[in-house]
Design a protein around this motif. Structure first.
Motif, PDB file in Angstrom:
ATOM      1  N   GLY A 172      35.798  50.164  35.266  1.00  0.00           N
ATOM      2  CA  GLY A 172      36.311  51.328  34.550  1.00  0.00           C
ATOM      3  C   GLY A 172      37.648  51.001  33.935  1.00  0.00           C
ATOM      4  N   PRO A 173      38.031  51.686  32.876  1.00  0.00           N
ATOM      5  CA  PRO A 173      39.326  51.444  32.247  1.00  0.00           C
ATOM      6  C   PRO A 173      40.457  51.865  33.171  1.00  0.00           C
ATOM      7  CG  PRO A 173      38.305  53.409  31.324  1.00  0.00           C
ATOM      8  CD  PRO A 173      37.279  52.777  32.220  1.00  0.00           C
ATOM      9  N   SER A 174      41.673  51.445  32.841  1.00  0.00           N
ATOM     10  CA  SER A 174      42.835  51.860  33.619  1.00  0.00           C
ATOM     11  C   SER A 174      42.908  53.379  33.663  1.00  0.00           C
ATOM     12  CB  SER A 174      44.119  51.299  32.994  1.00  0.00           C
ATOM     13  OG  SER A 174      44.113  49.889  33.045  1.00  0.00           O
ATOM     14  N   GLY A 175      43.160  53.914  34.859  1.00  0.00           N
ATOM     15  CA  GLY A 175      43.212  55.361  35.010  1.00  0.00           C
ATOM     16  C   GLY A 175      41.873  56.011  35.273  1.00  0.00           C
ATOM     17  N   ALA A 176      40.821  55.207  35.434  1.00  0.00           N
ATOM     18  CA  ALA A 176      39.485  55.769  35.646  1.00  0.00           C
ATOM     19  C   ALA A 176      39.295  56.314  37.055  1.00  0.00           C
ATOM     20  CB  ALA A 176      38.417  54.723  35.352  1.00  0.00           C
ATOM     21  N   GLY A 177      40.119  55.837  38.006  1.00  0.00           N
ATOM     22  CA  GLY A 177      40.011  56.335  39.373  1.00  0.00           C
ATOM     23  C   GLY A 177      39.662  55.283  40.406  1.00  0.00           C
ATOM     24  N   LYS A 178      39.562  54.012  40.006  1.00  0.00           N
ATOM     25  CA  LYS A 178      39.170  52.948  40.944  1.00  0.00           C
ATOM     26  C   LYS A 178      40.170  52.811  42.086  1.00  0.00           C
ATOM     27  CE  LYS A 178      39.031  49.498  38.051  1.00  0.00           C
ATOM     28  NZ  LYS A 178      39.652  50.219  36.917  1.00  0.00           N
ATOM     29  N   SER A 179      41.451  52.720  41.748  1.00  0.00           N
ATOM     30  CA  SER A 179      42.473  52.545  42.787  1.00  0.00           C
ATOM     31  C   SER A 179      42.550  53.747  43.715  1.00  0.00           C
ATOM     32  CB  SER A 179      43.843  52.283  42.147  1.00  0.00           C
ATOM     33  OG  SER A 179      43.849  51.055  41.455  1.00  0.00           O
ATOM     34  N   THR A 180      42.393  54.946  43.159  1.00  0.00           N
ATOM     35  CA  THR A 180      42.394  56.147  43.987  1.00  0.00           C
ATOM     36  C   THR A 180      41.233  56.125  44.969  1.00  0.00           C
ATOM     37  OG1 THR A 180      43.441  57.462  42.252  1.00  0.00           O
ATOM     38  CG2 THR A 180      42.252  58.667  43.963  1.00  0.00           C
ATOM     39  N   LEU A 181      40.068  55.721  44.504  1.00  0.00           N
ATOM     40  CA  LEU A 181      38.901  55.655  45.370  1.00  0.00           C
ATOM     41  C   LEU A 181      39.126  54.662  46.510  1.00  0.00           C
ATOM     42  CD1 LEU A 181      36.030  56.539  45.948  1.00  0.00           C
ATOM     43  CD2 LEU A 181      35.228  54.812  44.318  1.00  0.00           C
ATOM     44  N   ILE A 227      32.833  45.627  48.339  1.00  0.00           N
ATOM     45  CA  ILE A 227      33.131  46.443  47.163  1.00  0.00           C
ATOM     46  C   ILE A 227      34.160  45.675  46.337  1.00  0.00           C
ATOM     47  CG2 ILE A 227      34.080  48.613  46.290  1.00  0.00           C
ATOM     48  CD1 ILE A 227      33.176  49.953  48.870  1.00  0.00           C
ATOM     49  N   LEU A 228      33.802  45.327  45.127  1.00  0.00           N
ATOM     50  CA  LEU A 228      34.669  44.566  44.231  1.00  0.00           C
ATOM     51  C   LEU A 228      35.067  45.432  43.043  1.00  0.00           C
ATOM     52  CD1 LEU A 228      35.951  41.980  42.977  1.00  0.00           C
ATOM     53  CD2 LEU A 228      33.649  41.404  42.127  1.00  0.00           C
ATOM     54  N   ALA A 229      36.366  45.700  42.900  1.00  0.00           N
ATOM     55  CA  ALA A 229      36.882  46.394  41.714  1.00  0.00           C
ATOM     56  C   ALA A 229      37.418  45.337  40.761  1.00  0.00           C
ATOM     57  CB  ALA A 229      37.983  47.365  42.108  1.00  0.00           C
ATOM     58  N   THR A 230      36.933  45.334  39.526  1.00  0.00           N
ATOM     59  CA  THR A 230      37.338  44.272  38.607  1.00  0.00           C
ATOM     60  C   THR A 230      37.244  44.714  37.145  1.00  0.00           C
ATOM     61  OG1 THR A 230      36.950  41.949  37.982  1.00  0.00           O
ATOM     62  CG2 THR A 230      35.010  43.279  38.494  1.00  0.00           C
ATOM     63  N   HIS A 231      38.049  44.035  36.307  1.00  0.00           N
ATOM     64  CA  HIS A 231      37.960  44.169  34.849  1.00  0.00           C
ATOM     65  C   HIS A 231      37.287  42.949  34.227  1.00  0.00           C
ATOM     66  CE1 HIS A 231      40.320  47.814  34.308  1.00  0.00           C
ATOM     67  NE2 HIS A 231      41.246  47.343  35.124  1.00  0.00           N
ATOM     68  N   ASN A 232      36.855  41.998  35.061  1.00  0.00           N
ATOM     69  CA  ASN A 232      36.336  40.733  34.550  1.00  0.00           C
ATOM     70  C   ASN A 232      34.879  40.881  34.120  1.00  0.00           C
ATOM     71  OD1 ASN A 232      35.306  38.013  34.351  1.00  0.00           O
ATOM     72  ND2 ASN A 232      37.152  37.345  35.432  1.00  0.00           N
ATOM     73  N   ARG A 233      34.691  41.059  32.829  1.00  0.00           N
ATOM     74  CA  ARG A 233      33.347  41.297  32.278  1.00  0.00           C
ATOM     75  C   ARG A 233      32.404  40.125  32.568  1.00  0.00           C
ATOM     76  NH1 ARG A 233      31.295  44.398  28.077  1.00  0.00           N
ATOM     77  NH2 ARG A 233      33.394  45.128  27.581  1.00  0.00           N
ATOM     78  N   GLU A 234      32.899  38.897  32.410  1.00  0.00           N
ATOM     79  CA  GLU A 234      32.041  37.720  32.586  1.00  0.00           C
ATOM     80  C   GLU A 234      31.488  37.647  34.013  1.00  0.00           C
ATOM     81  OE1 GLU A 234      32.187  32.846  32.099  1.00  0.00           O
ATOM     82  OE2 GLU A 234      33.933  34.063  31.548  1.00  0.00           O
ATOM     83  N   ILE A 235      32.346  37.904  34.994  1.00  0.00           N
ATOM     84  CA  ILE A 235      31.897  37.867  36.387  1.00  0.00           C
ATOM     85  C   ILE A 235      30.867  38.947  36.643  1.00  0.00           C
ATOM     86  CG2 ILE A 235      32.656  38.406  38.743  1.00  0.00           C
ATOM     87  CD1 ILE A 235      35.183  36.769  38.148  1.00  0.00           C
ATOM     88  N   VAL A 236      31.131  40.165  36.200  1.00  0.00           N
ATOM     89  CA  VAL A 236      30.202  41.276  36.415  1.00  0.00           C
ATOM     90  C   VAL A 236      28.841  40.967  35.808  1.00  0.00           C
ATOM     91  CG1 VAL A 236      29.738  43.710  35.931  1.00  0.00           C
ATOM     92  CG2 VAL A 236      32.059  42.976  36.513  1.00  0.00           C
ATOM     93  N   ASP A 237      28.826  40.469  34.573  1.00  0.00           N
ATOM     94  CA  ASP A 237      27.567  40.202  33.884  1.00  0.00           C
ATOM     95  C   ASP A 237      26.819  39.024  34.499  1.00  0.00           C
ATOM     96  OD1 ASP A 237      28.202  42.272  32.216  1.00  0.00           O
ATOM     97  OD2 ASP A 237      28.746  41.025  30.500  1.00  0.00           O
ATOM     98  N   THR A 238      27.549  38.042  35.044  1.00  0.00           N
ATOM     99  CA  THR A 238      26.917  36.839  35.584  1.00  0.00           C
ATOM    100  C   THR A 238      26.268  37.076  36.934  1.00  0.00           C
ATOM    101  OG1 THR A 238      28.480  35.409  34.405  1.00  0.00           O
ATOM    102  CG2 THR A 238      27.291  34.434  36.251  1.00  0.00           C
ATOM    103  N   ILE A 239      26.946  37.783  37.840  1.00  0.00           N
ATOM    104  CA  ILE A 239      26.408  37.896  39.203  1.00  0.00           C
ATOM    105  C   ILE A 239      25.335  38.975  39.316  1.00  0.00           C
ATOM    106  CG2 ILE A 239      28.532  37.011  40.177  1.00  0.00           C
ATOM    107  CD1 ILE A 239      29.230  39.780  41.140  1.00  0.00           C
TER     108      ILE A 239
END
Length: 226
Positions: free
Chosen positions: A34-43, A190-202
């Motif tokens: 999710g973009p910055s401010g989407a709520g990941k850190s709060t969760l 649970i992995l929170a990330t902005h890394n598109r390549e990692i998300v798409d690869t795994i």
């Protein structure tokens, strides 16, 4: 294992999370995007009991974690390993001491500490770096120490909050492979990330947050923010 039920979190007049619900099963590998401010850190703060929901509940094995008495929260947190982007290592302690520190504070005997710490350092590929200090390590090695420290109490759940954010692509991929290995050994990740390549690869389950809501929840998902 984990049920997030209609969770809303207010900070003043702002909604960080808005009616969020999902379930995570034991031994799953789940990616939060999710973009910055989407709520990941709060969760993540809600999962670690650093924050409490305004409405809704989070249960683990059927127990509402936010109804725990304060004296039980440290014991609950030992069931959760958390890895951060900025490592949070103690610079004046070596690798072994950084990993052993939490066990020492909990009063574990030195013989047990040594056995567990060396086993974990072997798991993350740093057994031969036990006496090195953080300043003597690469960025990838430092993050491996942070992961080892998070595993010291054999948690059932490992939360990794942007663990590759400060790493080059090679080290980022090595850390991701390590998280996958830990998951295969039976730990829920649970992995929170902005890394598109990692998300798409795994190609694991991806929960996308947007404006504090669940925008999508896909098995073998891709990096998608809408």
């Amino acid at each position: 294992m984990i049920q997030v039920k209609r969770v809303t979190k207010h900070y003043g007049t702002s909604k960080a999370l808005d009616n969020v619900s999902f379930t995570i099963m034991p031994k799953e590998f789940v990616i939060l995007v999710g973009p910055s401010g989407a709520g990941k850190s709060t969760l993540i703060k809600l999962l670690t009991c650093e924050e409490y929901p305004t409405f809704g509940e989070i249960t683990i094995d059927g127990k509402d974690i936010h109804l725990l008495k304060k004296r039980y929260i440290p014991y609950y947190r030992r069931q959760i390993g958390v890895v951060y982007q900025d490592f949070k290592l103690l610079p004046h302690k070596n690798v072994y001491e950084n990993v052993a520190f939490a066990m020492e504070v909990s009063g574990a005997p030195s013989s047990v500490i040594y056995k567990e710490v060396m086993k974990i350092l072997d798991l993350v590929g740093l057994k031969n770096k036990a006496t090195n200090f953080p300043r003597e390590l690469s960025g990838g090695e430092i993050q491996r120490v942070a992961i080892a420290r998070a595993l010291v109490f054999s948690p059932r759940l490992l939360i990794a909050d942007e663990p590759t954010g400060n790493l080059d692509p090679g080290n980022a991929w090595e850390i991701t492979q390590l998280l996958l290995k830990i998951n295969k050994l039976g730990t829920t990740v649970i992995l929170a990330t902005h890394n598109r390549e990692i998300v798409d690869t795994i190609s694991k389950r991806v929960i996308s947050l947007k404006d504090g809501r669940v925008a999508s929840d896909r098995r073998k998902g891709k990096y998608q923010l809408s």
